[in-house]
Design an enzyme around this catalytic site. Sequence first.
Site: not given
Ligand code: BV8
Length: 254
Positions: A72, A106, A121, A129, A156, A222
Amino acid sequence: MNDELIQRAAAQIQASKRPCVLTGAGVSKESDIPTFRDALDGLWAQYDPRQLATPTAFARDPKLVWDFYEMRRARMRPAKPNPGHVALAGIERLKGRLPVITQNVDDLHERGGSTQVIHLHGLIAHNKCSRDCQGNPTLIDVSQMEWDRASGPPPCPHCGAPVRPDVVWFGEMLPREPLERAYNTASQCDLMLVIGTSGIITPAADMPLIAKRSGATLIEINPHASELTPVMDMWLEAPSGEVLPRILAAMERL
Ligand code: BV8
Protein backbone atom coordinates in the site's frame (compact mmCIF):
# COMPACT_ATOMS: atom_id res chain seq x y z
CA MET A 1 -24.59 17.48 -10.08
CA ASN A 2 -27.03 20.36 -10.48
CA ASP A 3 -25.85 23.86 -9.82
CA GLU A 4 -28.67 24.69 -7.41
CA LEU A 5 -27.36 22.18 -4.85
CA ILE A 6 -23.80 23.48 -5.30
CA GLN A 7 -25.01 27.05 -4.72
CA ARG A 8 -26.97 25.99 -1.62
CA ALA A 9 -23.98 24.18 -0.14
CA ALA A 10 -21.68 27.14 -0.90
CA ALA A 11 -24.09 29.55 0.81
CA GLN A 12 -24.36 27.29 3.89
CA ILE A 13 -20.57 27.03 4.23
CA GLN A 14 -20.18 30.78 3.64
CA ALA A 15 -22.74 31.51 6.38
CA SER A 16 -21.15 29.06 8.86
CA LYS A 17 -18.96 30.37 11.67
CA ARG A 18 -17.20 27.13 12.72
CA PRO A 19 -17.18 24.71 9.76
CA CYS A 20 -15.25 21.42 9.83
CA VAL A 21 -14.77 18.33 7.68
CA LEU A 22 -14.78 14.55 8.17
CA THR A 23 -13.14 12.56 5.37
CA GLY A 24 -12.74 8.90 4.49
CA ALA A 25 -11.00 6.91 1.78
CA GLY A 26 -13.29 8.30 -0.94
CA VAL A 27 -11.61 11.73 -0.89
CA SER A 28 -8.34 10.05 -1.98
CA LYS A 29 -9.97 7.81 -4.62
CA GLU A 30 -9.31 10.40 -7.37
CA SER A 31 -5.65 10.34 -6.32
CA ASP A 32 -5.64 6.65 -7.34
CA ILE A 33 -5.55 5.39 -3.76
CA PRO A 34 -8.08 2.52 -3.60
CA THR A 35 -10.80 2.77 -0.94
CA PHE A 36 -11.39 -0.05 1.53
CA ARG A 37 -14.54 -1.00 -0.33
CA ASP A 38 -12.65 -1.39 -3.59
CA ALA A 39 -11.69 -5.01 -3.92
CA LEU A 40 -7.97 -5.45 -3.39
CA ASP A 41 -6.45 -6.66 -6.65
CA GLY A 42 -3.74 -9.08 -7.74
CA LEU A 43 -2.03 -11.13 -5.02
CA TRP A 44 -4.10 -9.38 -2.38
CA ALA A 45 -7.54 -9.98 -3.94
CA GLN A 46 -7.91 -13.06 -1.70
CA TYR A 47 -7.61 -10.94 1.44
CA ASP A 48 -10.06 -8.67 3.29
CA PRO A 49 -8.16 -5.57 4.53
CA ARG A 50 -10.12 -5.80 7.76
CA GLN A 51 -8.64 -9.21 8.39
CA LEU A 52 -5.12 -7.90 7.74
CA ALA A 53 -5.45 -4.59 9.64
CA THR A 54 -5.60 -6.29 13.06
CA PRO A 55 -3.10 -6.98 15.87
CA THR A 56 -4.05 -10.69 15.71
CA ALA A 57 -3.09 -10.94 12.03
CA PHE A 58 0.24 -9.21 12.77
CA ALA A 59 0.99 -11.48 15.74
CA ARG A 60 0.13 -14.54 13.65
CA ASP A 61 2.07 -13.50 10.52
CA PRO A 62 4.09 -10.27 10.82
CA LYS A 63 5.57 -10.71 7.31
CA LEU A 64 2.13 -11.01 5.61
CA VAL A 65 0.81 -7.86 7.32
CA TRP A 66 4.09 -5.95 6.82
CA ASP A 67 4.08 -6.86 3.09
CA PHE A 68 0.42 -5.72 2.84
CA TYR A 69 1.43 -2.30 4.15
CA GLU A 70 4.59 -2.16 2.01
CA MET A 71 2.37 -2.80 -1.04
CA ARG A 72 0.00 0.00 0.00
CA ARG A 73 2.88 2.39 0.74
CA ALA A 74 4.35 1.67 -2.71
CA ARG A 75 0.95 2.43 -4.26
CA MET A 76 0.59 5.64 -2.25
CA ARG A 77 4.10 7.01 -2.94
CA PRO A 78 3.30 8.48 -6.41
CA ALA A 79 -0.16 9.71 -5.29
CA LYS A 80 -0.77 13.44 -5.53
CA PRO A 81 -3.47 15.58 -3.87
CA ASN A 82 -6.50 15.73 -6.19
CA PRO A 83 -8.70 18.81 -6.89
CA GLY A 84 -10.86 17.82 -3.90
CA HIS A 85 -7.96 18.08 -1.43
CA VAL A 86 -6.84 21.37 -3.00
CA ALA A 87 -10.36 22.88 -2.94
CA LEU A 88 -10.71 22.05 0.79
CA ALA A 89 -7.54 24.10 1.39
CA GLY A 90 -9.10 26.91 -0.69
CA ILE A 91 -12.24 26.84 1.49
CA GLU A 92 -9.99 26.94 4.58
CA ARG A 93 -8.32 30.10 3.21
CA LEU A 94 -11.73 31.71 2.58
CA LYS A 95 -13.09 30.76 6.03
CA GLY A 96 -9.83 31.36 7.93
CA ARG A 97 -10.13 27.94 9.60
CA LEU A 98 -11.32 24.48 8.43
CA PRO A 99 -10.21 21.56 10.66
CA VAL A 100 -10.21 18.24 8.75
CA ILE A 101 -10.89 15.08 10.78
CA THR A 102 -9.66 12.22 8.60
CA GLN A 103 -9.78 8.43 8.75
CA ASN A 104 -7.19 8.32 5.97
CA VAL A 105 -3.62 7.24 6.62
CA ASP A 106 -2.21 9.17 3.64
CA ASP A 107 -0.88 12.77 3.92
CA LEU A 108 -2.75 14.18 0.90
CA HIS A 109 -4.76 16.71 2.95
CA GLU A 110 -1.53 18.25 4.24
CA ARG A 111 0.05 18.17 0.78
CA GLY A 112 -3.14 19.70 -0.66
CA GLY A 113 -2.70 22.69 1.67
CA SER A 114 -4.98 21.95 4.66
CA THR A 115 -3.24 23.18 7.81
CA GLN A 116 -5.36 21.54 10.53
CA VAL A 117 -5.57 17.79 9.88
CA ILE A 118 -6.62 15.37 12.64
CA HIS A 119 -5.54 11.79 11.82
CA LEU A 120 -7.83 9.42 13.72
CA HIS A 121 -6.18 6.26 12.36
CA GLY A 122 -2.50 7.29 12.14
CA LEU A 123 -0.20 7.67 9.14
CA ILE A 124 0.89 4.73 6.96
CA ALA A 125 4.29 6.33 6.26
CA HIS A 126 5.24 6.04 9.95
CA ASN A 127 6.47 2.90 11.72
CA LYS A 128 6.77 2.05 15.41
CA CYS A 129 7.93 -0.71 17.75
CA SER A 130 5.05 -3.20 18.07
CA ARG A 131 5.70 -3.16 21.84
CA ASP A 132 6.02 0.68 22.05
CA CYS A 133 9.02 -0.23 24.25
CA GLN A 134 10.14 3.42 24.72
CA GLY A 135 6.61 4.84 25.22
CA ASN A 136 3.49 5.22 23.08
CA PRO A 137 4.30 5.51 20.22
CA THR A 138 7.94 4.37 19.91
CA LEU A 139 8.44 5.67 16.36
CA ILE A 140 11.16 3.92 14.34
CA ASP A 141 12.71 5.35 11.14
CA VAL A 142 13.33 2.21 9.05
CA SER A 143 14.79 4.20 6.14
CA GLN A 144 18.21 4.12 7.88
CA MET A 145 17.98 0.43 8.79
CA GLU A 146 19.57 -2.59 7.08
CA TRP A 147 17.72 -5.91 7.31
CA ASP A 148 16.67 -8.84 5.12
CA ARG A 149 13.52 -7.27 3.63
CA ALA A 150 12.38 -10.69 2.35
CA SER A 151 11.99 -11.73 5.99
CA GLY A 152 9.28 -9.14 6.72
CA PRO A 153 9.48 -6.28 9.24
CA PRO A 154 12.81 -5.24 10.82
CA PRO A 155 13.37 -5.82 14.54
CA CYS A 156 12.99 -2.82 16.85
CA PRO A 157 16.56 -1.51 17.43
CA HIS A 158 15.72 -1.07 21.15
CA CYS A 159 14.01 -4.35 22.08
CA GLY A 160 14.02 -6.62 19.01
CA ALA A 161 10.21 -6.83 18.71
CA PRO A 162 8.93 -6.61 15.11
CA VAL A 163 8.40 -3.06 13.81
CA ARG A 164 4.81 -2.27 12.59
CA PRO A 165 3.05 0.57 10.73
CA ASP A 166 1.93 3.39 13.06
CA VAL A 167 -1.75 3.03 12.12
CA VAL A 168 -4.78 2.10 14.23
CA TRP A 169 -5.89 -1.47 13.55
CA PHE A 170 -9.40 -2.87 14.06
CA GLY A 171 -9.97 -3.60 17.74
CA GLU A 172 -7.31 -1.03 18.78
CA MET A 173 -7.95 2.20 20.68
CA LEU A 174 -7.53 5.42 18.73
CA PRO A 175 -4.70 7.79 19.79
CA ARG A 176 -6.07 9.88 22.65
CA GLU A 177 -5.00 13.36 21.53
CA PRO A 178 -6.40 13.23 17.95
CA LEU A 179 -9.60 11.59 19.24
CA GLU A 180 -10.11 14.33 21.85
CA ARG A 181 -9.46 17.05 19.23
CA ALA A 182 -11.95 15.35 16.90
CA TYR A 183 -14.65 15.15 19.59
CA ASN A 184 -14.11 18.83 20.48
CA THR A 185 -14.17 19.88 16.82
CA ALA A 186 -17.35 17.87 16.10
CA SER A 187 -19.18 19.14 19.21
CA GLN A 188 -18.26 22.81 18.61
CA CYS A 189 -18.79 23.07 14.85
CA ASP A 190 -21.91 24.58 13.24
CA LEU A 191 -21.38 22.80 9.91
CA MET A 192 -19.68 19.50 8.98
CA LEU A 193 -18.80 18.42 5.45
CA VAL A 194 -18.83 14.58 5.44
CA ILE A 195 -16.79 13.46 2.43
CA GLY A 196 -15.98 10.03 1.01
CA THR A 197 -16.80 7.77 3.94
CA SER A 198 -19.10 4.76 4.12
CA GLY A 199 -19.79 5.69 7.74
CA ILE A 200 -19.26 2.12 8.97
CA ILE A 201 -16.15 2.50 11.13
CA THR A 202 -16.56 3.80 14.67
CA PRO A 203 -15.74 6.00 16.49
CA ALA A 204 -15.04 8.03 13.29
CA ALA A 205 -18.63 7.54 12.11
CA ASP A 206 -19.90 9.01 15.41
CA MET A 207 -18.46 12.45 14.60
CA PRO A 208 -21.31 13.60 12.32
CA LEU A 209 -23.84 12.42 14.95
CA ILE A 210 -22.04 14.44 17.64
CA ALA A 211 -22.03 17.48 15.33
CA LYS A 212 -25.75 17.07 14.58
CA ARG A 213 -26.57 16.80 18.31
CA SER A 214 -24.77 20.14 18.75
CA GLY A 215 -27.01 21.72 16.11
CA ALA A 216 -24.59 21.57 13.16
CA THR A 217 -25.68 21.37 9.51
CA LEU A 218 -24.43 18.15 7.87
CA ILE A 219 -23.54 18.10 4.14
CA GLU A 220 -22.42 14.80 2.57
CA ILE A 221 -20.36 14.52 -0.61
CA ASN A 222 -20.35 10.94 -1.90
CA PRO A 223 -21.34 9.36 -5.27
CA HIS A 224 -23.08 6.57 -3.31
CA ALA A 225 -25.33 6.56 -0.25
CA SER A 226 -23.54 5.80 3.01
CA GLU A 227 -24.64 4.67 6.49
CA LEU A 228 -24.73 8.39 7.34
CA THR A 229 -26.85 9.65 4.43
CA PRO A 230 -30.12 9.33 6.43
CA VAL A 231 -28.95 11.94 9.00
CA MET A 232 -27.62 14.42 6.44
CA ASP A 233 -29.21 17.84 5.76
CA MET A 234 -27.84 17.73 2.20
CA TRP A 235 -26.33 14.97 0.04
CA LEU A 236 -24.30 15.96 -3.02
CA GLU A 237 -24.33 12.67 -4.96
CA ALA A 238 -21.09 13.06 -6.92
CA PRO A 239 -17.31 12.60 -6.62
CA SER A 240 -15.55 15.03 -4.23
CA GLY A 241 -12.91 15.93 -6.85
CA GLU A 242 -15.72 17.33 -9.02
CA VAL A 243 -17.95 18.89 -6.34
CA LEU A 244 -15.47 20.63 -4.02
CA PRO A 245 -13.86 22.86 -6.71
CA ARG A 246 -17.38 23.90 -7.82
CA ILE A 247 -18.36 24.75 -4.22
CA LEU A 248 -15.16 26.80 -3.80
CA ALA A 249 -15.82 28.67 -7.09
CA ALA A 250 -19.41 29.39 -5.99
CA MET A 251 -18.17 30.68 -2.61
CA GLU A 252 -15.69 32.96 -4.34
CA ARG A 253 -18.57 34.44 -6.37
CA LEU A 254 -20.71 35.11 -3.25
C1 BV8 B 1 -12.08 1.09 18.41
C2 BV8 B 1 -6.15 2.24 9.51
C3 BV8 B 1 -12.31 0.82 20.74
C4 BV8 B 1 -5.56 0.94 9.07
C5 BV8 B 1 -8.54 1.77 9.84
C6 BV8 B 1 -16.56 -5.72 17.16
C7 BV8 B 1 -15.30 -6.16 17.59
C8 BV8 B 1 -14.20 -5.31 17.67
C9 BV8 B 1 -14.37 -3.97 17.30
C10 BV8 B 1 -15.62 -3.55 16.87
C11 BV8 B 1 -16.71 -4.40 16.80
N1 BV8 B 1 -17.77 -3.69 16.34
C12 BV8 B 1 -17.41 -2.42 16.10
C13 BV8 B 1 -16.11 -2.31 16.43
C14 BV8 B 1 -15.33 -1.09 16.36
C15 BV8 B 1 -14.49 -1.14 15.08
C16 BV8 B 1 -15.37 -1.01 13.87
O1 BV8 B 1 -15.85 0.07 13.59
N2 BV8 B 1 -15.57 -2.13 13.17
C17 BV8 B 1 -16.38 -2.09 11.98
C18 BV8 B 1 -15.87 -3.14 10.99
C19 BV8 B 1 -17.84 -2.34 12.39
N3 BV8 B 1 -13.64 0.00 15.24
C20 BV8 B 1 -12.44 -0.18 15.75
O2 BV8 B 1 -11.95 -1.27 16.03
C21 BV8 B 1 -11.68 1.09 16.04
N4 BV8 B 1 -11.22 1.05 17.42
O3 BV8 B 1 -13.27 1.12 18.28
O4 BV8 B 1 -11.46 1.07 19.65
C22 BV8 B 1 -12.42 -0.68 20.82
C23 BV8 B 1 -11.31 -1.39 21.24
C24 BV8 B 1 -11.42 -2.78 21.37
C25 BV8 B 1 -12.63 -3.44 21.02
C26 BV8 B 1 -13.74 -2.70 20.57
C27 BV8 B 1 -13.63 -1.31 20.46
C28 BV8 B 1 -10.48 1.21 15.13
C29 BV8 B 1 -10.96 1.40 13.71
C30 BV8 B 1 -9.77 1.85 12.87
C31 BV8 B 1 -9.42 0.77 11.88
N5 BV8 B 1 -8.34 1.26 11.01
N6 BV8 B 1 -7.53 2.27 9.08
C32 BV8 B 1 -5.37 0.94 7.59
O5 BV8 B 1 -5.76 1.90 6.90
O6 BV8 B 1 -4.79 -0.05 7.13
S1 BV8 B 1 -10.11 1.89 9.27
C33 BV8 B 1 -10.01 1.88 7.58
O7 BV8 B 1 -11.24 1.49 7.06
C34 BV8 B 1 -9.81 3.24 7.01
O8 BV8 B 1 -8.96 4.05 7.77
C35 BV8 B 1 -11.19 3.80 6.97
O9 BV8 B 1 -11.46 4.49 8.15
C36 BV8 B 1 -12.04 2.56 6.98
C37 BV8 B 1 -12.82 2.53 5.73
O10 BV8 B 1 -13.76 3.52 5.90
P1 BV8 B 1 -13.94 4.67 4.82
O11 BV8 B 1 -12.86 5.66 4.95
O12 BV8 B 1 -15.33 5.12 4.97
O13 BV8 B 1 -13.70 3.99 3.43
P2 BV8 B 1 -14.66 2.97 2.66
O14 BV8 B 1 -13.80 2.30 1.65
O15 BV8 B 1 -15.44 2.15 3.65
O16 BV8 B 1 -15.72 3.92 1.92
C38 BV8 B 1 -15.27 4.80 0.91
C39 BV8 B 1 -16.42 5.73 0.61
O17 BV8 B 1 -15.98 6.66 -0.37
C40 BV8 B 1 -17.63 5.03 0.03
O18 BV8 B 1 -18.80 5.50 0.70
C41 BV8 B 1 -17.65 5.47 -1.43
O19 BV8 B 1 -18.96 5.59 -1.94
C42 BV8 B 1 -17.00 6.81 -1.34
N7 BV8 B 1 -16.34 7.27 -2.58
C43 BV8 B 1 -15.79 6.52 -3.58
N8 BV8 B 1 -15.27 7.35 -4.52
C44 BV8 B 1 -15.50 8.63 -4.09
C45 BV8 B 1 -16.17 8.58 -2.86
N9 BV8 B 1 -16.52 9.69 -2.18
C46 BV8 B 1 -16.22 10.88 -2.73
N10 BV8 B 1 -15.57 11.01 -3.91
C47 BV8 B 1 -15.20 9.91 -4.62
N11 BV8 B 1 -14.57 10.05 -5.79
